[in-house]
Write a protein that holds these residues in place. Structure first.
Motif, PDB file in Angstrom:
ATOM      1  N   ASP A   1      35.788  31.271  33.073  1.00 21.70           N
ATOM      2  CA  ASP A   1      36.169  31.257  31.660  1.00 21.70           C
ATOM      3  C   ASP A   1      36.102  29.803  31.208  1.00 21.70           C
ATOM      4  O   ASP A   1      36.974  28.997  31.532  1.00 21.70           O
TER       5      ASP A   1
ATOM      6  N   GLU B   1      39.248  29.070  28.219  1.00 20.98           N
ATOM      7  CA  GLU B   1      40.637  29.004  28.680  1.00 20.98           C
ATOM      8  C   GLU B   1      40.750  28.362  30.061  1.00 20.98           C
ATOM      9  O   GLU B   1      41.828  27.923  30.460  1.00 20.98           O
TER      10      GLU B   1
ATOM     11  N   SER C   1      37.657  44.508  29.827  1.00 21.90           N
ATOM     12  CA  SER C   1      38.000  43.232  29.187  1.00 21.90           C
ATOM     13  C   SER C   1      39.397  42.777  29.597  1.00 21.90           C
ATOM     14  O   SER C   1      39.623  41.595  29.880  1.00 21.90           O
ATOM     15  N   GLN C   2      40.344  43.714  29.645  1.00 21.36           N
ATOM     16  CA  GLN C   2      41.708  43.369  30.045  1.00 21.36           C
ATOM     17  C   GLN C   2      41.760  42.950  31.510  1.00 21.36           C
ATOM     18  O   GLN C   2      42.477  42.015  31.873  1.00 21.36           O
TER      19      GLN C   2
ATOM     20  N   GLU D   1      39.406  41.477  33.139  1.00 25.22           N
ATOM     21  CA  GLU D   1      38.865  40.116  33.206  1.00 25.22           C
ATOM     22  C   GLU D   1      39.921  39.099  32.816  1.00 25.22           C
ATOM     23  O   GLU D   1      40.115  38.081  33.507  1.00 25.22           O
ATOM     24  N   GLN D   2      40.631  39.343  31.727  1.00 23.08           N
ATOM     25  CA  GLN D   2      41.678  38.420  31.278  1.00 23.08           C
ATOM     26  C   GLN D   2      42.791  38.288  32.321  1.00 23.08           C
ATOM     27  O   GLN D   2      43.229  37.176  32.643  1.00 23.08           O
ATOM     28  N   ASP D   3      43.236  39.423  32.854  1.00 25.34           N
ATOM     29  CA  ASP D   3      44.326  39.404  33.832  1.00 25.34           C
ATOM     30  C   ASP D   3      43.908  38.697  35.120  1.00 25.34           C
ATOM     31  O   ASP D   3      44.688  37.938  35.709  1.00 25.34           O
TER      32      ASP D   3
ATOM     33  N   LEU E   1      41.470  36.388  35.528  1.00 23.68           N
ATOM     34  CA  LEU E   1      41.317  34.950  35.285  1.00 23.68           C
ATOM     35  C   LEU E   1      42.685  34.273  35.182  1.00 23.68           C
ATOM     36  O   LEU E   1      42.851  33.123  35.606  1.00 23.68           O
ATOM     37  N   ALA E   2      43.672  34.989  34.653  1.00 22.88           N
ATOM     38  CA  ALA E   2      45.028  34.437  34.571  1.00 22.88           C
ATOM     39  C   ALA E   2      45.602  34.220  35.968  1.00 22.88           C
ATOM     40  O   ALA E   2      46.270  33.213  36.231  1.00 22.88           O
TER      41      ALA E   2
END
Length: 405
Positions: A127, A130, A214-215, A217-219, A221-222
């Motif tokens: 990412d 972010e 998509s969620q 991926e966000q989770d 990467l977090a």
């Protein structure tokens, strides 16, 4: 970590550890300075994963009219020569049957195609806005009709988190989407499955639509961002410490062990503890055992290397096992014909039921290709009921939903 692992993963968080890193982000940095811990279970897991890859590639080659042998596969991957025993081959066969069940469950129309895209492929996701980067390696990726299926084999005897709750699978899904997008593979969604042939029951499967991908991926990467933070906190728990190689040198783990040894309330009887307090003590004790085992391992390594004054490794005990009982009986009966009779020799022998299971199953399967391992075991025990005895081991504790908070 070994140099090879560092090179493959580029020193970044890997999806295989996301279940732990989500619970204890600080364990990532601590583990980087710890050596790999080899074990027979890990070596077997590697071998079984290789064999499953071979079986998938062999089936794929067969569809193209090509032949593909186990040794050809090992040579193509520059692996050391290895052979599987009968039980391991049967285990891999069960894994394939569970995969067939998954196919039947998720095919969206009768004539939908099912094709292998890749095996054991590691990819990286970044990412750039972010921040955050990680890698992951699926065991197999398939096209299934209008969808994809990302698959992970687990050969342990303890059930892992379900596909729906599994952080490793969650992190692999965006990587599968990335590959599909790069290669122009059209898909509506991605199925993710865990197949555990040593655990009873069907494979665990879940589905990710566009929003869920998509969620995920966000989770994921977090999790990666939190893990590489130099100030990432460490949170010790049974689940977080179970496979962590750093627990022997982790202050938080040591503190939990101390807490386990000092569990006390104003009551001094176990019977007066609340269910929640008993659960806490139980989990602390299990974590303490894992910490102690990790310390034992590291200490033995140092003693063997001569780094601990006043300690040395005592020599191991040598045991002798007769691996050819027929040959042993022939030699001994010829030497002592009156004393070492067939009956007397048989009285010295103990039949390994696992080995006998394999022998009998091989014989039954030769006569009937549809014979199953389970049916062969049950048949053998009925046949030999009067010549042996059955014993049931002590059961183990299993945590279920709705327990003490």
């Amino acid at each position: 970590m070994t140099d090879t692992v560092e090179d493959v993963r580029k020193g970044l968080p890997s999806a295989s550890a996301f279940g732990r890193l989500a619970l204890c982000p600080g364990s990532f940095t601590m583990e980087k300075s710890c050596p790999d811990e080899s074990s027979e279970a890990a070596a077997e897991g590697t071998l079984l994963h290789r064999y499953m890859e071979y079986l998938l590639l062999k089936d794929d080659a067969a569809e193209e009219g090509m032949e593909f042998s186990w040794h050809d596969f090992l040579n193509s991957r520059e692996y050391e020569s290895a052979e599987l025993n009968h039980e391991q081959v049967e285990l891999c066969g069960r894994a394939l049957r569970l995969l067939d069940d998954v196919k039947e469950k998720i095919l969206d129309y009768p004539d939908a195609f099912f094709s292998l895209v890749s095996t054991e492929e590691r990819r990286f996701l970044s990412d750039w806005i972010e921040g955050g980067e990680y890698s992951g390696q699926w065991d197999a990726l398939f096209r299934v009709g209008s969808d994809l299926l990302v698959l992970d084999w687990k050969f342990g005897r303890v059930a892992v988190d379900s596909a729906e709750a599994n952080r490793q699978l969650e992190a692999l899904v965006p990587l599968a989407a990335q590959k599909a997008n790069e290669e122009g593979i059209i898909y509506n969604g991605i199925y993710a499955a865990i197949i555990q042939p040593r655990v009873a029951g069907p494979a665990s499967v879940t589905f990710y639509d566009d929003e869920a991908i998509s969620q995920a991926e966000q989770d994921s990467l977090a999790v990666a961002r939190a893990a590489v933070d130099p100030d990432a906190p460490r949170y010790c728990s049974e689940a977080a410490c179970r496979y962590c190689r750093a627990k022997a040198v982790c202050h938080e783990a040591a503190a939990m062990v101390e807490q386990a040894s000092l569990i006390a309330t104003d009551r001094d009887k176990w019977e007066l503890f609340s269910p929640a307090e008993k659960v806490q003590a139980y989990h602390l004790a299990k974590t303490a055992k894992k910490w102690a085992a990790a310390v034992d391992y590291r200490f033995e390594q140092d003693v063997a290397a001569g780094l601990i004054p006043g300690f040395e490794m005592a020599p191991g005990r040598t045991s002798f096992t007769v691996t050819d009982p027929s040959g042993a009986f022939s030699v001994l009966s010829a030497e002592f014909p009156d004393e070492v009779t067939a009956e007397a020799f048989a009285g010295c022998c103990k039949v390994g039921i696992t080995e006998l299971d394999r022998l009998v199953h091989a014989a039954r399967k030769a006569a009937d290709p549809k014979a199953t391992t389970k049916a062969s075991r049950e048949w053998l025990r009925q046949l030999l009921a009067e010549y042996g005895e059955s014993k049931t081991t002590k059961g183990s504790v299993k945590e279920v939903e709705g327990g003490a908070a």
